[in-house]
Design an enzyme around this catalytic site. Structure first.
Site, PDB file in Angstrom:
ATOM      1  N   LYS A  83      -9.168  -4.549   7.040  1.00 52.66           N
ATOM      2  CA  LYS A  83      -7.751  -4.224   6.831  1.00 52.66           C
ATOM      3  C   LYS A  83      -7.607  -2.711   6.709  1.00 52.66           C
ATOM      4  O   LYS A  83      -8.270  -2.077   5.874  1.00 52.66           O
ATOM      5  CB  LYS A  83      -7.287  -4.894   5.531  1.00 52.66           C
TER       6      LYS A  83
HETATM    7  C1  E4P Z   1      -1.272  -9.333   2.351  1.00 47.28           C
HETATM    8  O1  E4P Z   1      -2.041  -8.998   3.193  1.00 47.28           O
HETATM    9  C2  E4P Z   1      -0.625  -8.382   1.433  1.00 47.28           C
HETATM   10  O2  E4P Z   1      -1.571  -7.588   0.850  1.00 47.28           O
HETATM   11  C3  E4P Z   1       0.205  -9.093   0.417  1.00 47.28           C
HETATM   12  O3  E4P Z   1       0.874 -10.180   1.031  1.00 47.28           O
HETATM   13  C4  E4P Z   1       1.136  -8.189  -0.327  1.00 47.28           C
HETATM   14  O4  E4P Z   1       1.990  -8.956  -1.121  1.00 47.28           O
HETATM   15  P1  E4P Z   1       2.874  -8.336  -2.321  1.00 47.28           P
HETATM   16  O5  E4P Z   1       3.987  -7.560  -1.743  1.00 47.28           O
HETATM   17  O6  E4P Z   1       3.349  -9.547  -3.075  1.00 47.28           O
HETATM   18  O7  E4P Z   1       1.931  -7.496  -3.126  1.00 47.28           O
END
Ligand code: E4P
Length: 218
Positions: A83
């Site tokens: 990522k």
């Molecule tokens: C997924 O890859 C993200 O890191 C995650 O969905 C972020 O979610 P949030 O906005 O609830 O922290």
């Protein structure tokens, strides 16, 4: 639609797998910090349980260090997706890793222009954060619609739209109606999809009526 679990909780991941609801896992530095566990052994354990891609995020923000971190992370397991943030340096890392056959999940996407850049960099997944857009009074789901239109116009892009920052079951349903390829959500939100008051009411009536028959199937 593929279901990814947005968690590093091993019990929750195993639980979703048993119910056939685990196609992958996503993590981020905040999720890892919340776990209180060592990052690399934790990701290794998640990769062993999960058949699909497991997203592990780089911590640095400059190209050189991100690239080094990505090389460490992708050696953890075959099902790692690296990522990277949607920055110029992040997309440079994305391009290189994708060219080398590594899955890359480009995170922190908040516009369709950013999603276009990620597709051009060969990302396996683009992660638009819809809940965070809703939080600031923008329609997160509109972004999903726009990205899907753009990607559909160019069949040569292999990038899958991974709807992220999901806060409620309607986010999942509306994304599925639009044909988003993947969604990632906290297990609690995924399980809310089971719920309907008429199911509960109907089942209670069936159980009560069956008891009146005095019969047993077993
Ligand atoms: C997924 O890859 C993200 O890191 C995650 O969905 C972020 O979610 P949030 O906005 O609830 O922290």
């Amino acid at each position: 639609m593929k279901f990814f679990a947005d968690t590093s909780d091993i019990n929750e991941i195993k639980d979703l797998k048993e119910y056939g609801l685990l196609d992958g896992v996503t993590t981020n530095p905040s999720i890892i910090a919340k776990s209180g566990k060592e990052f690399i052994p934790l990701i290794k354990e998640i990769c062993e349980i999960t058949d699909g891609p497991v997203s592990a995020e780089v911590a640095a923000t400059d190209y050189k260090t991100m690239r080094k971190e990505a090389d460490v992370l992708r050696n953890i397991a075959d099902n790692i997706a690296i990522k990277v943030p949607l920055t110029q340096d992040g997309l440079k890392v994305c391009k290189e890793l994708s060219d080398e056959g590594t899955l890359v999940n480009v995170t922190l996407c908040f516009s369709s222009g950013q999603a276009l850049l990620a597709a051009k960099a060969g990302a396996a997944f683009i992660s638009p954060f819809i809940g965070r857009l809703d939080d600031i009074c923008f329609q997160g789901l509109d972004l999903i619609a726009d990205i899907l239109i753009i990607y559909d116009n160019y069949p040569e892009y292999d990038t899958e739209v991974l709807v992220a920052s999901i806060r409620n079951p309607m986010h999942i349903i509306e994304s599925a109606k639009m044909g988003a390829h993947v969604m990632t959500a906290p297990p609690k939100v995924i399980k809310q999809l089971y719920n309907h008051p008429l199911t509960d009411k109907g089942l209670a009536a069936f159980v009560a009526d069956w008891e009146k028959t005095g019969q047993s199937i077993l």
